[in-house]
Enzyme design. Structure first.
Site, short mmCIF file in Angstrom:
data_model
loop_
_atom_site.label_atom_id
_atom_site.label_comp_id
_atom_site.label_asym_id
_atom_site.label_seq_id
_atom_site.Cartn_x
_atom_site.Cartn_y
_atom_site.Cartn_z
N ARG A 69 0.95 -1.09 -0.11
CA ARG A 69 0.15 -0.03 0.02
C ARG A 69 0.86 1.19 0.18
O ARG A 69 0.55 2.33 0.71
CB ARG A 69 -1.03 0.07 1.26
CG ARG A 69 -2.05 -1.24 1.10
CD ARG A 69 -3.28 -0.64 1.79
NE ARG A 69 -4.20 -1.85 2.32
CZ ARG A 69 -4.35 -2.30 3.45
NH1 ARG A 69 -3.85 -1.59 4.59
NH2 ARG A 69 -5.02 -3.28 3.82
N ARG A 104 -3.41 6.24 1.10
CA ARG A 104 -3.97 7.40 2.01
C ARG A 104 -3.11 8.19 2.73
O ARG A 104 -3.43 9.28 3.38
CB ARG A 104 -5.21 6.84 2.77
CG ARG A 104 -6.59 6.58 1.83
CD ARG A 104 -7.53 5.91 2.66
NE ARG A 104 -7.29 4.80 3.19
CZ ARG A 104 -8.19 4.08 4.19
NH1 ARG A 104 -9.10 4.58 4.58
NH2 ARG A 104 -7.83 3.05 4.30
N ARG A 118 -7.29 11.36 -5.52
CA ARG A 118 -8.55 10.70 -5.37
C ARG A 118 -9.86 11.56 -5.15
O ARG A 118 -10.82 11.32 -5.58
CB ARG A 118 -8.55 9.94 -3.96
CG ARG A 118 -9.58 9.03 -3.53
CD ARG A 118 -9.60 8.20 -2.66
NE ARG A 118 -10.67 7.80 -1.95
CZ ARG A 118 -10.85 6.50 -1.08
NH1 ARG A 118 -9.87 6.09 -0.86
NH2 ARG A 118 -12.06 5.99 -0.72
N ASP A 146 -6.91 -2.99 -7.23
CA ASP A 146 -7.57 -3.41 -5.86
C ASP A 146 -7.83 -4.94 -6.31
O ASP A 146 -7.70 -5.11 -7.32
CB ASP A 146 -8.98 -2.73 -5.79
CG ASP A 146 -9.56 -3.12 -4.57
OD1 ASP A 146 -10.19 -4.07 -4.53
OD2 ASP A 146 -9.12 -2.34 -3.34
N TYR A 164 -14.86 -12.27 0.07
CA TYR A 164 -15.64 -11.07 -0.21
C TYR A 164 -16.78 -11.60 -1.05
O TYR A 164 -18.00 -10.92 -0.93
CB TYR A 164 -14.70 -10.19 -0.95
CG TYR A 164 -13.75 -9.73 0.06
CD1 TYR A 164 -14.12 -8.61 0.85
CD2 TYR A 164 -12.33 -9.79 -0.02
CE1 TYR A 164 -12.94 -7.91 1.55
CE2 TYR A 164 -11.46 -9.57 0.74
CZ TYR A 164 -11.79 -8.47 1.48
OH TYR A 164 -10.82 -7.74 2.54
#
Length: 356
Positions: free
Chosen positions: A27, A31, A40, A77, A154
């Site tokens: 990652r 963020r 973003r 992703d 998921y």
């Protein structure tokens, strides 16, 4: 073909001599960087960045402009595959990824089709090509996918889960249905990673985020068997060079020997495994990647350096180590501390290598 200026990441994956231990972060485009948050916000949401090759390239390159990283990783992703299968991926604020059409019975699994990456996920391949062009040989590019079991959790749960009740119930009560789902996912992941390699990815990582939630026998049956199938089906050489494969099972330290036997080139370790012990168990067979606790990046620079020295010392002299966090960097980390981490790995690791 552009010559690779910094290949220590690929050399370490092949357990060849390097001058310092290479480092990248899971990652690393994300963020914690204000420039990522700005991109973003400009795009509107997370998937708008993922599906725009130019924006995906921009955020992939952002951490490399700040730090002397030894690899870039494709910004995407793990849930792009189930999204391409028509499950309707969306992100709920504060709740993470969700699917509008979960896969919860045999009929839903039978209706799924193995993806055709170039047709179903063209934006990912375009992003890989764009990133390779813009990197211009500065560092290698890592492609990736989620593991079949992780993707299945998921898809069956309809999103994130704490106990995987629906996925495990399917696996235990209707194993033939779960195996049908995992088989389609394994074929899809193999095709997806091969398409990334053809587009220019120089190494690939399989993220088995939730394999560690399984019992020993269930892990072997529902997770590892399918990762082995993927490893066996991957393109392993391109542009005259080996394309290494990294397996990462979070909370998977008890299965290192079995993971190494899949034929992969490296194992990612989370922070719960001692890297020195891991090296004594499988270090003659595969490279090791890891494994500082990501929350250590909230500590002082001095403490971060101490932890890096501890991990380097535990691994010991020699090659075959790629330094990384034990999982992804978290959003609240100060970018300054991330810089301390990366620069300290290079500085402190030189004494552990004979190559100059």
């Amino acid at each position: 073909m552009t010559e690779l200026k910094n290949d220590r990441f690929l050399r370490a994956l092949e357990r060849k001599p390097v001058d310092v231990t290479p480092v990248w972060m899971m990652r690393q485009a994300g963020r914690y960087l204000p420039e990522y948050r700005a991109t973003r916000a400009q795009a509107g949401d997370f998937m708008a960045v993922c599906t725009n090759p130019e924006l995906a390239c921009e955020v992939t390159l952002q951490p490399l402009r700040r730090y002397p990283l030894d690899a870039a990783i494709l910004f995407s992703d793990i849930l792009t595959i189930p999204d391409a299968m028509g499950l309707g991926l969306y992100f709920e604020t504060g709740e993470g990824p969700r699917f509008r059409k979960p896969v919860q019975d045999a009929a839903a699994v039978e209706a799924l089709e193995v993806i055709k990456p170039e047709a179903d996920l063209p934006y990912v391949m375009d992003a890989v090509k764009t990133i390779r062009r813009e990197l211009n040989g500065s560092v290698p590019l890592i492609g990736f996918s989620g593991s079949p079991w992780t993707l299945a959790t998921y898809m069956v749960e309809g999103g994130s889960s704490k106990d995987f009740r629906r996925a495990k119930t399917m696996a235990f009560n209707e194993p033939e249905v779960m195996h049908m789902l995992l088989s389609k996912l394994a074929d899809s992941v193999t095709a997806y990673l091969n398409a990334q390699i053809e587009a220019g990815a120089q190494a690939v990582q399989i993220f088995d985020t939730w394999g560690g939630a399984l019992s020993d026998r269930a892990y072997q049956e529902f997770s590892l068997n399918y990762m082995r199938q993927i490893v066996n089906g991957l393109i392993r050489e391109r542009e005259g060079r080996k394309v290494p494969v990294i397996l990462f099972t979070k909370n998977g330290g008890q299965w290192l020997e079995s993971m190494a036997d899949t034929g992969c080139d490296a194992l990612g370790l989370d922070w719960t495994t001692n890297i020195g012990d891991a090296r004594s168990r499988v270090g003659g067979q595969v490279a090791l990647q890891g494994n500082m606790d990501p929350t250590m990046l909230y500590a002082s620079p001095k403490r971060i350096r101490q932890e890096i020295e501890t991990i380097l010392s535990s691994y010991g002299h020699g090659d075959g180590h790629i330094f990384n966090l034990g999982h992804g960097i978290t959003p609240e980390v100060d970018p300054v501390n991330a810089g301390v981490f990366i620069e300290s790995v290079h500085e402190l690791s030189e004494k552990y290598h004979s190559a100059k």
